[in-house]
Write a protein that holds these residues in place. Structure first.
Motif, PDB file in Angstrom:
ATOM      1  N   LEU A  96       0.901  -1.269  -0.107  1.00  0.00           N
ATOM      2  CA  LEU A  96       0.199  -0.028   0.148  1.00  0.00           C
ATOM      3  C   LEU A  96       0.977   1.349  -0.025  1.00  0.00           C
ATOM      4  N   GLY A  97       2.007   1.394   0.740  1.00  0.00           N
ATOM      5  CA  GLY A  97       2.845   2.363   0.771  1.00  0.00           C
ATOM      6  C   GLY A  97       1.993   3.521   1.482  1.00  0.00           C
ATOM      7  N   LYS A  98       1.128   3.602   2.173  1.00  0.00           N
ATOM      8  CA  LYS A  98       0.527   4.662   2.734  1.00  0.00           C
ATOM      9  C   LYS A  98       0.360   4.510   4.270  1.00  0.00           C
ATOM     10  N   LYS A  99       0.253   5.417   5.131  1.00  0.00           N
ATOM     11  CA  LYS A  99      -0.199   5.186   6.460  1.00  0.00           C
ATOM     12  C   LYS A  99      -1.496   6.254   6.690  1.00  0.00           C
ATOM     13  N   PRO A 100      -1.929   5.940   7.826  1.00  0.00           N
ATOM     14  CA  PRO A 100      -3.324   6.765   7.966  1.00  0.00           C
ATOM     15  C   PRO A 100      -2.835   8.219   8.010  1.00  0.00           C
ATOM     16  N   TYR A 101      -3.677   9.003   7.440  1.00  0.00           N
ATOM     17  CA  TYR A 101      -3.764  10.570   7.578  1.00  0.00           C
ATOM     18  C   TYR A 101      -3.746  10.982   8.839  1.00  0.00           C
ATOM     19  N   ASP A 102      -3.155  12.196   9.092  1.00  0.00           N
ATOM     20  CA  ASP A 102      -3.437  12.989  10.354  1.00  0.00           C
ATOM     21  C   ASP A 102      -4.516  13.726  10.117  1.00  0.00           C
ATOM     22  N   VAL A 103      -5.750  13.638  10.863  1.00  0.00           N
ATOM     23  CA  VAL A 103      -6.931  14.404  10.361  1.00  0.00           C
ATOM     24  C   VAL A 103      -6.852  15.878  10.999  1.00  0.00           C
ATOM     25  N   GLU A 104      -6.147  16.291  11.951  1.00  0.00           N
ATOM     26  CA  GLU A 104      -5.805  17.513  12.176  1.00  0.00           C
ATOM     27  C   GLU A 104      -4.968  18.499  11.298  1.00  0.00           C
ATOM     28  N   GLU A 105      -4.002  17.591  10.951  1.00  0.00           N
ATOM     29  CA  GLU A 105      -3.252  18.270   9.722  1.00  0.00           C
ATOM     30  C   GLU A 105      -3.705  18.422   8.588  1.00  0.00           C
ATOM     31  N   VAL A 106      -4.484  17.639   8.181  1.00  0.00           N
ATOM     32  CA  VAL A 106      -5.458  17.791   6.735  1.00  0.00           C
ATOM     33  C   VAL A 106      -6.412  18.887   6.774  1.00  0.00           C
ATOM     34  N   VAL A 107      -6.936  18.795   8.060  1.00  0.00           N
ATOM     35  CA  VAL A 107      -7.949  20.074   8.426  1.00  0.00           C
ATOM     36  C   VAL A 107      -7.032  21.396   8.393  1.00  0.00           C
ATOM     37  N   ARG A 108      -6.072  21.410   8.919  1.00  0.00           N
ATOM     38  CA  ARG A 108      -5.122  22.566   8.961  1.00  0.00           C
ATOM     39  C   ARG A 108      -4.962  22.966   7.535  1.00  0.00           C
ATOM     40  N   GLN A 109      -4.217  22.038   6.726  1.00  0.00           N
ATOM     41  CA  GLN A 109      -3.988  22.519   5.357  1.00  0.00           C
ATOM     42  C   GLN A 109      -5.298  22.841   4.496  1.00  0.00           C
ATOM     43  N   TRP A 110      -6.605  22.181   4.673  1.00  0.00           N
ATOM     44  CA  TRP A 110      -7.566  22.552   4.018  1.00  0.00           C
ATOM     45  C   TRP A 110      -7.901  24.100   4.392  1.00  0.00           C
ATOM     46  N   ARG A 111      -7.656  24.408   5.551  1.00  0.00           N
ATOM     47  CA  ARG A 111      -8.216  25.826   6.157  1.00  0.00           C
ATOM     48  C   ARG A 111      -7.287  26.685   5.327  1.00  0.00           C
ATOM     49  N   GLU A 112      -5.949  26.386   5.226  1.00  0.00           N
ATOM     50  CA  GLU A 112      -4.898  27.330   4.632  1.00  0.00           C
ATOM     51  C   GLU A 112      -5.133  27.524   3.266  1.00  0.00           C
ATOM     52  N   ARG A 113      -5.583  26.404   2.635  1.00  0.00           N
ATOM     53  CA  ARG A 113      -5.852  26.598   1.074  1.00  0.00           C
ATOM     54  C   ARG A 113      -7.083  27.367   0.720  1.00  0.00           C
ATOM     55  N   ARG A 114      -8.244  27.103   1.798  1.00  0.00           N
ATOM     56  CA  ARG A 114      -9.350  27.797   1.249  1.00  0.00           C
ATOM     57  C   ARG A 114      -9.428  29.347   1.605  1.00  0.00           C
ATOM     58  N   ALA A 115      -8.628  29.722   2.779  1.00  0.00           N
ATOM     59  CA  ALA A 115      -8.389  31.157   2.847  1.00  0.00           C
ATOM     60  C   ALA A 115      -7.254  31.694   2.059  1.00  0.00           C
ATOM     61  N   ALA A 116      -6.594  31.050   1.578  1.00  0.00           N
ATOM     62  CA  ALA A 116      -5.678  31.630   0.202  1.00  0.00           C
ATOM     63  C   ALA A 116      -6.461  31.680  -1.038  1.00  0.00           C
ATOM     64  N   ARG A 117      -7.244  30.933  -1.175  1.00  0.00           N
ATOM     65  CA  ARG A 117      -8.160  31.143  -2.358  1.00  0.00           C
ATOM     66  C   ARG A 117      -9.308  32.111  -2.179  1.00  0.00           C
ATOM     67  N   ASN A 118      -9.916  32.496  -1.006  1.00  0.00           N
ATOM     68  CA  ASN A 118     -10.960  33.353  -0.723  1.00  0.00           C
ATOM     69  C   ASN A 118     -10.629  34.028   0.643  1.00  0.00           C
ATOM     70  N   PRO A 119      -9.831  35.098   0.354  1.00  0.00           N
ATOM     71  CA  PRO A 119      -9.240  35.854   1.383  1.00  0.00           C
ATOM     72  C   PRO A 119     -10.400  36.481   2.402  1.00  0.00           C
ATOM     73  N   ASP A 120     -11.531  36.746   1.407  1.00  0.00           N
ATOM     74  CA  ASP A 120     -12.675  37.659   2.314  1.00  0.00           C
ATOM     75  C   ASP A 120     -13.479  36.536   3.034  1.00  0.00           C
ATOM     76  N   SER A 121     -13.586  35.432   2.531  1.00  0.00           N
ATOM     77  CA  SER A 121     -14.507  34.444   3.174  1.00  0.00           C
ATOM     78  C   SER A 121     -14.278  34.115   4.610  1.00  0.00           C
ATOM     79  N   GLU A 122     -15.456  33.972   5.329  1.00  0.00           N
ATOM     80  CA  GLU A 122     -15.085  33.754   6.748  1.00  0.00           C
ATOM     81  C   GLU A 122     -15.015  32.262   6.936  1.00  0.00           C
ATOM     82  N   LEU A 123     -14.165  31.730   7.652  1.00  0.00           N
ATOM     83  CA  LEU A 123     -13.967  30.207   7.967  1.00  0.00           C
ATOM     84  C   LEU A 123     -15.430  29.661   8.581  1.00  0.00           C
ATOM     85  N   GLN A 124     -15.575  28.397   8.454  1.00  0.00           N
ATOM     86  CA  GLN A 124     -16.732  27.784   8.989  1.00  0.00           C
ATOM     87  C   GLN A 124     -16.367  26.812   9.820  1.00  0.00           C
TER      88      GLN A 124
END
Length: 142
Positions: free
Chosen positions: A114-142
């Motif tokens: 498989l060559g994978k290990k389980p994802y760190d949920v908190e790390e994925v959520v943190r990266q998701w927030r950063e990417r969303r903020a970079a795309r929409n700087p004016d939007s409020e995080l939910q």
């Protein structure tokens, strides 16, 4: 049926004649399954591998990956050991399955790893927030 279709006779007429002759002789009387409902697999969508699956079920074979097949075999062996008539039978059953388990443990599994290990949920959520903020700087995080 050893008779061949005579030349010049339409195939459909020849087949129909063969069926009528067999009916008159009683070849279709008392066939296995006569008067019984059709098997349930005939009401399902067509599966090209139906005959392989039926043969495997008839022979008691499994299409499980080797590791899962061994896990099932080990569980079945444990149940058989608990129901065994003597201590000697228990020892033989468990020793035999342990040999297979050890062999599987020290052998690489079939197929690519498989060559994978389980994802760190908190790390994925943190990266998701950063990417969303970079795309929409004016939007409020939910």
């Amino acid at each position: 049926m050893t008779e061949r279709k005579p030349p010049g006779v339409p195939f459909e007429s020849w087949v129909d004649k063969q069926i009528r002759d067999a009916q008159r002789r009683g070849d279709f009387d008392r066939l296995p399954g006569a008067g019984e409902p059709l098997p349930p697999e005939l009401s399902t969508p067509y599966d090209e591998l139906w005959w392989i699956k039926r043969k495997m079920a008839h022979e008691g074979l499994s299409s499980l990956p080797p590791a899962l097949a061994l896990r099932k075999e080990a569980e079945d062996t444990l149940a058989a050991a608990y129901a065994a008539p003597s201590e000697r039978a228990v020892r033989e059953l468990i020793t035999d399955v342990n040999v297979k388990i050890r062999a599987m443990m020290f052998r690489p599994p079939p197929g690519p790893p498989l060559g994978k290990k389980p994802y760190d949920v908190e790390e994925v959520v943190r990266q998701w927030r950063e990417r969303r903020a970079a795309r929409n700087p004016d939007s409020e995080l939910q």
